[in-house]
Design an enzyme around this catalytic site. Structure first.
Site, short mmCIF file in Angstrom:
data_model
loop_
_atom_site.label_atom_id
_atom_site.label_comp_id
_atom_site.label_asym_id
_atom_site.label_seq_id
_atom_site.Cartn_x
_atom_site.Cartn_y
_atom_site.Cartn_z
N GLY A 31 0.07 -1.33 -4.99
CA GLY A 31 -1.08 -0.32 -4.79
C GLY A 31 -0.65 0.33 -3.33
N HIS A 34 2.29 5.73 -2.41
CA HIS A 34 2.74 6.76 -1.55
C HIS A 34 3.86 7.20 -2.35
CE1 HIS A 34 6.20 4.12 -1.03
NE2 HIS A 34 5.62 3.01 -0.64
N HIS A 37 6.29 5.31 -4.90
CA HIS A 37 5.73 4.88 -5.86
C HIS A 37 5.44 5.99 -6.91
CE1 HIS A 37 3.73 2.08 -3.03
NE2 HIS A 37 4.44 1.10 -3.84
N GLN A 61 3.80 -13.89 -3.93
CA GLN A 61 4.87 -13.48 -3.40
C GLN A 61 4.76 -13.33 -1.75
OE1 GLN A 61 4.88 -9.54 -5.60
NE2 GLN A 61 5.70 -8.84 -3.74
N LYS A 149 14.61 1.05 -3.20
CA LYS A 149 14.22 0.44 -1.73
C LYS A 149 14.32 -0.85 -1.67
CE LYS A 149 11.25 0.33 1.94
NZ LYS A 149 10.47 -0.84 1.49
N ASP A 150 13.70 -1.70 -2.84
CA ASP A 150 13.84 -3.01 -2.72
C ASP A 150 14.89 -3.70 -3.39
OD1 ASP A 150 10.88 -3.83 -1.75
OD2 ASP A 150 10.74 -2.28 -2.83
N GLN A 153 15.29 -7.29 -4.88
CA GLN A 153 14.38 -7.35 -5.90
C GLN A 153 14.64 -6.79 -7.16
OE1 GLN A 153 9.93 -6.83 -5.22
NE2 GLN A 153 10.36 -5.03 -6.55
N SER A 186 4.35 0.95 1.87
CA SER A 186 3.15 0.74 1.99
C SER A 186 2.68 0.01 3.64
CB SER A 186 2.21 -0.29 1.08
OG SER A 186 2.72 0.36 -0.13
#
Ligand code: AMP
Length: 279
Positions: A31, A34, A37, A61, A149-150, A153, A186
């Site tokens: 959530g 921006h 997302h 996490q 970006k991640d 991950q 975020s």
């Protein structure tokens, strides 16, 4: 567009979608949406018949000293943004809907888990993979959308999908940046105006290293030094800078012989930011 909070109701709705032979895309998020997302949501809307955006601040996490309580929550605004982009469903469960008090099963990555972010956030990727696996099983999408970006991950999620044979295809979306070059996050809203300006050094350091690489520099220490110096000059505090193989995400030493990515985490004030750039 509808907001669903229960897994059962979500399944029921998506079963009716599947019966119509429609494809489903999922965009997992925490959530406070921006532009980064929303790029993912837009990609899913373009590619799939039905898009489900999940919004869940996953306690599993976050480490004990991390920003779980402070993490921005703006469900109403997020829902409006998802509707604007053409998503069909926002799945926004409560913690109790995702984790029973007896929850005892986790997805624990073993490859590169303790490197980069994993070295500083013990258990973080176990939390990420567990919630992503649960969301995959709840939504059963054809496609899932994640941001570069991640980077670590995304690599671990791709590994999980392959290792556990999830019948899901992963689409990675490039990092959305502010005009200054700062990667959208975020967590940027924790930054003061001054920190926000100085944090632009993360991306400029990465770009400088990329420039040196284009000019033929292959020594890992030199490329890392370029990023480190740029960040330090701006008053940022480097947590890690590593060059990794894009294929295996294992750290590179000596001289780079393969396609690589630079991974960075740095603090500005108390805010931890991550970024990366593929060479
Ligand atoms: P988060 O809400 O931070 O967990 O992020 C949800 C998804 O959005 C993840 O796949 C992130 O990689 C992706 N994402 C976050 N920020 C960006 C960005 N600036 N550009 C592209 N994707 C992003």
């Amino acid at each position: 567009m509808q907001v669903i909070t229960q897994i059962d109701s979500l399944r029921k709705y998506l079963n009716s979608v599947r019966i119509q032979q429609k494809t489903i895309g999922v965009v997992p998020t925490m959530g406070a949406l921006h532009q980064g997302h929303l790029n993912l949501v837009r990609r899913s809307v373009q590619k799939c018949d039905v898009t489900v955006v999940t919004i869940f601040v996953n306690p599993l996490q976050f480490g004990p000293q991390e920003d779980l309580d402070a993490y921005p929550r703006r469900l109403e605004d997020d829902v409006a943004l998802c509707a604007e982009q053409g998503a069909e469903v926002v799945f926004a469960p409560q913690i109790k809907d995702m984790y029973s008090p007896h929850h005892g099963t986790f997805v624990v990555p073993e490859s590169v888990e303790n490197l980069y972010c994993g070295a500083y956030r013990p258990g973080h990727f176990k939390g990420v993979l567990t919630i992503v696996a649960k969301l995959f099983l709840a939504v059963q999408p054809d496609w899932a959308f994640f941001g570069k970006k991640d980077y670590q991950q995304a690599a671990l999620i791709q590994r999980m999908v392959e290792d556990l044979n999830f019948p899901i295809r992963i689409h990675l979306v490039p990092t959305a940046r502010e005009r200054s070059g700062l990667a959208r996050s975020s967590r940027n809203q924790y930054l003061t105006q001054d920190e926000r300006q100085r944090a632009v050094a993360i991306y400029s350091g990465l770009k400088k290293a990329q420039e040196r690489w284009k000019q033929g520099e292959r020594r890992v220490v030199e490329l890392k030094k370029t990023v480190r110096q740029t960040i330090q000059k701006s008053g940022g505090s480097v947590q890690y800078i590593e060059l990794a193989s894009r294929k295996t995400l294992l750290p590179l030493k000596g001289s780079i012989q393969e396609s690589a990515v630079i991974l960075v985490a740095a603090f500005y004030g108390t805010t931890r930011l991550i970024d990366n750039l593929e060479l």
